[in-house]
Design an enzyme around this catalytic site. Structure first.
Site, PDB file in Angstrom:
ATOM      1  N   LYS A  22     -79.657 -64.695  98.190  1.00  0.00           N
ATOM      2  CA  LYS A  22     -78.870 -63.728  97.418  1.00  0.00           C
ATOM      3  C   LYS A  22     -77.631 -64.403  96.835  1.00  0.00           C
ATOM      4  CE  LYS A  22     -76.790 -60.473  99.919  1.00  0.00           C
ATOM      5  NZ  LYS A  22     -75.323 -60.228  99.785  1.00  0.00           N
ATOM      6  N   SER A 145     -60.795 -63.375 100.905  1.00  0.00           N
ATOM      7  CA  SER A 145     -62.201 -63.531 100.523  1.00  0.00           C
ATOM      8  C   SER A 145     -62.377 -64.738  99.627  1.00  0.00           C
ATOM      9  CB  SER A 145     -62.694 -62.277  99.786  1.00  0.00           C
ATOM     10  OG  SER A 145     -63.995 -62.490  99.283  1.00  0.00           O
ATOM     11  N   GLN A 147     -64.791 -64.977  97.745  1.00  0.00           N
ATOM     12  CA  GLN A 147     -65.427 -64.459  96.527  1.00  0.00           C
ATOM     13  C   GLN A 147     -64.427 -64.270  95.400  1.00  0.00           C
ATOM     14  OE1 GLN A 147     -67.577 -60.944  97.668  1.00  0.00           O
ATOM     15  NE2 GLN A 147     -69.046 -62.078  98.911  1.00  0.00           N
ATOM     16  N   ASP A 289     -71.227 -64.968 108.152  1.00  0.00           N
ATOM     17  CA  ASP A 289     -72.441 -64.146 108.181  1.00  0.00           C
ATOM     18  C   ASP A 289     -73.313 -64.441 109.405  1.00  0.00           C
ATOM     19  OD1 ASP A 289     -71.807 -62.764 105.915  1.00  0.00           O
ATOM     20  OD2 ASP A 289     -73.065 -63.951 104.573  1.00  0.00           O
ATOM     21  N   LYS A 316     -65.923 -56.285 105.525  1.00  0.00           N
ATOM     22  CA  LYS A 316     -67.300 -56.367 105.021  1.00  0.00           C
ATOM     23  C   LYS A 316     -67.901 -54.954 104.911  1.00  0.00           C
ATOM     24  CE  LYS A 316     -67.606 -60.900 104.786  1.00  0.00           C
ATOM     25  NZ  LYS A 316     -67.923 -61.632 103.558  1.00  0.00           N
ATOM     26  N   ARG A 345     -76.687 -56.321 107.894  1.00  0.00           N
ATOM     27  CA  ARG A 345     -76.723 -57.330 108.954  1.00  0.00           C
ATOM     28  C   ARG A 345     -76.621 -56.712 110.349  1.00  0.00           C
ATOM     29  NH1 ARG A 345     -76.970 -61.860 106.037  1.00  0.00           N
ATOM     30  NH2 ARG A 345     -75.727 -61.945 104.125  1.00  0.00           N
TER      31      ARG A 345
END
Length: 391
Positions: A22, A145, A147, A289, A316, A345
């Site tokens: 992903k 983050s 990201q 993760d 998250k 998850r």
């Protein structure tokens, strides 16, 4: 929908075609949208997050709702800001509206972006009016983050004058920034990364066809299954040993939990070993993760380990440290109806515990669509019994 999950023999022998990465897929979609010439992406992830991003990039809707797809929200925040003269509202689920976005928005505004908060300052939803961004020196708090950084890096070659990005504080998930820059490099982008500064000059992405490798994060649940089984022979297809996904660390981690990984050509065979030597302390700052499958495995094997570097997990899909703690406490009290907190998850790390504790009820099982849509079907290939719960 809820499932009762069990495994009669506790012996797991199967061959699994893992889902595509992903993380790689989502980055490639942004690169493709920014590239002047088309190229093909083979084995694109079928994960809900990736499908949401792909649909959003068609730009057919002025109001874009990404649901719970955090990566998609962050990548789109930067990408939509570059579309001069176009206006969008970017929103998501209730949980998404609790996830901070201010660090990214502040950096984009410094580049000339026109972004407004529609509800609570610092959080989604956003109104984005695209502009021609102009390069600048920007600073991002990298403790929230990775990201945010990846999101800006992806658009940076298309920005007039490029960018010089510095990040402050301890960087989390550094491996995902490395992944972003590696992929950009494969599409012709050069960059300089020195200490806490990344420089990218104006450039053009160069098209090339790409085949997405399998997802090492998805593999982590099969390592958990292998560790909790009586015996196993699990072949996972599509994985590269020397991957740009740093969650391949899972293979080394689980060596200490009596597993060996035998690598072939884009495949790995997981079997039992007799070496138990897990460290007393581990830092997952580059691999957050992996926290849930690792935590569940250690719990079921009654092994203690101090896990650090997981401060980002509170932001998250769920507060992952709190959520796992609450569900493992239920198991300690012999209560086997487990919640997933709208977190994919959670579902995938809790289900393998049936190998140690017998039949478990996993609630809201469809959350796995976010990253691993075939998860339950793949479990049945490994001998698990999956039955809808009538409770």
């Amino acid at each position: 929908m809820n499932y009762n999950v069990s495994h009669p023999s506790k012996i797991v022998e199967c061959e699994i075609d893992l889902p595509a990465s992903k993380s790689i897929s989502n980055r490639l979609l942004i690169i493709k949208a920014l590239c002047k010439k088309p190229f093909s992406i083979k084995n694109l992830s079928k994960a809900e997050d990736t499908q949401v991003l792909s649909n959003a990039l068609s730009l057919k809707q002025k109001i874009i709702n990404v649901g719970a797809a955090g990566t998609s929200f962050r990548f789109l925040t930067s990408y939509l800001s570059t579309l001069a003269g176009k206006e969008f509202i970017l929103t998501g689920s209730d949980r998404m509206k609790e996830r901070p976005i201010k660090g990214l928005v502040d950096a984009l505004i410094k580049l000339g972006a026109n972004i407004e908060y529609l509800e609570k300052t610092g959080f989604p939803p956003l109104k984005i009016t695209g502009r021609n961004l102009i390069g600048s020196m920007i600073e991002i708090d990298s403790s929230i983050s990775s990201q945010f950084i990846s999101s800006i890096l992806l658009i940076s070659p298309t920005i007039k004058e490029g960018i010089t990005l510095t990040y402050s504080k301890k960087i989390v998930s550094k491996s995902y920034i490395e992944m972003t820059l590696n992929l950009m490099g494969e599409f012709g982008i050069s960059y300089k990364w020195e200490k806490n500064m990344i420089k990218i000059a104006p450039q053009k992405y160069i098209e090339r066809n790409y085949v997405v490798e399998a997802d090492w994060s998805a593999a982590s649940f099969w390592y958990e299954i292998a560790a909790l089984s009586k015996n196993c022979k699990i072949r996972l297809n599509g994985l590269n040993k020397n991957s740009i996904q740093k969650d391949n660390l899972i293979a080394d981690l689980f060596k200490g939990l009596a597993l060996k990984s035998i690598f072939g050509n884009k495949t790995v065979l997981i079997q039992k070993d007799n070496l138990f030597s897990f460290p007393e302390k581990i830092n997952l700052i580059n691999n957050p993760d992996l926290y849930q499958p690792l935590k569940c495995t250690l719990f079921a094997l009654n092994k203690t380990c101090e896990i650090t570097g997981v401060s980002t997990l509170k932001n998250k899909e769920s507060d992952r440290i709190k959520s796992i703690k609450e569900e493992l406490l239920k198991i300690s009290c012999n209560k086997y109806q487990l919640n997933t907190y709208q977190d994919h998850r959670m579902a995938m790390s809790l289900a393998p515990l049936c190998l140690r504790y017998g039949s478990l009820q996993i609630n809201n099982v469809n959350v796995v669509r976010k990253s691993y849509p075939e998860f339950w079907e793949d479990l049945t290939k490994g001998g698990f019994k999956i039955n809808p719960s009538i409770h």
